[in-house]
Motif scaffolding. Structure first.
Motif, PDB file in Angstrom:
ATOM      1  N   SER A  11       0.860  -1.172   0.000  1.00 41.33           N
ATOM      2  CA  SER A  11       0.000   0.000   0.000  1.00 41.33           C
ATOM      3  C   SER A  11       0.904   1.231   0.000  1.00 41.33           C
ATOM      4  O   SER A  11       1.972   1.211  -0.622  1.00 41.33           O
ATOM      5  N   ALA A  27      -7.074   5.907  -4.050  1.00 42.20           N
ATOM      6  CA  ALA A  27      -8.166   4.935  -4.096  1.00 42.20           C
ATOM      7  C   ALA A  27      -7.634   3.511  -4.231  1.00 42.20           C
ATOM      8  O   ALA A  27      -8.130   2.593  -3.565  1.00 42.20           O
ATOM      9  N   THR A  28      -6.633   3.315  -5.066  1.00 41.09           N
ATOM     10  CA  THR A  28      -6.093   1.957  -5.220  1.00 41.09           C
ATOM     11  C   THR A  28      -5.398   1.502  -3.951  1.00 41.09           C
ATOM     12  O   THR A  28      -5.522   0.337  -3.553  1.00 41.09           O
ATOM     13  N   GLY A  31      -7.879   0.624  -1.374  1.00 44.55           N
ATOM     14  CA  GLY A  31      -8.416  -0.688  -1.735  1.00 44.55           C
ATOM     15  C   GLY A  31      -7.535  -1.827  -1.261  1.00 44.55           C
ATOM     16  O   GLY A  31      -8.022  -2.850  -0.766  1.00 44.55           O
ATOM     17  N   GLY A  34      -8.173  -2.352   2.316  1.00 45.82           N
ATOM     18  CA  GLY A  34      -9.459  -3.020   2.518  1.00 45.82           C
ATOM     19  C   GLY A  34      -9.381  -4.508   2.289  1.00 45.82           C
ATOM     20  O   GLY A  34      -9.891  -5.301   3.089  1.00 45.82           O
ATOM     21  N   PHE A  35      -8.736  -4.923   1.188  1.00 46.54           N
ATOM     22  CA  PHE A  35      -8.692  -6.372   0.976  1.00 46.54           C
ATOM     23  C   PHE A  35      -7.682  -7.042   1.890  1.00 46.54           C
ATOM     24  O   PHE A  35      -7.852  -8.215   2.243  1.00 46.54           O
TER      25      PHE A  35
END
Length: 117
Positions: A11, A27-28, A31, A34-35
């Motif tokens: 990240s 945003a990526t 994400g 989040g995963f």
């Protein structure tokens, strides 16, 4: 199936805090966080640890291409007063992959020299 393992994701501090003009990148990286946390919940019971590393500004070709004034301003914002080295990030990945981190799961480790403090 083997009942153990480690998955490490990449990240960025931008994924933790955002950054002006970098909506798509943020945003990526959000994400990925989040995963990472979702997989940690799903795969933790199977013995698989999932973690992410969120580097700050690191001396890579992408950062080296920034104007000298921008780099100086960034370094001044880092509480260690310097840009990080690639091997410093690699060391964190090595730790998270090792048995030394056997009870670390679902974490996002910021490695930024303290830029977010």
């Amino acid at each position: 199936a083997q009942g153990s393992g480690a998955i490490l994701n990449a990240s960025s501090v931008v994924g933790l805090y955002g950054n002006f003009g970098q909506t798509n990148y943020a945003a990526t990286k959000f994400g990925v966080i989040g995963f990472t946390k979702t997989w940690a919940r799903e795969l933790g019971p199977k013995g698989v640890r999932i973690n992410a590393v969120a580097p700050g500004f690191i001396a890579t070709p992408m950062v080296a291409a920034m104007p000298e004034k921008v780099l100086a301003d960034l370094s001044a914002k880092v509480h260690l007063r310097r840009i990080g080295k690639p091997e410093e990030i690699a060391n964190v990945y090595a730790f998270l992959a090792s048995d030394e981190a056997s009870y670390v799961n679902g974490e996002v480790m910021e490695v930024s020299g303290g830029i977010s403090l």
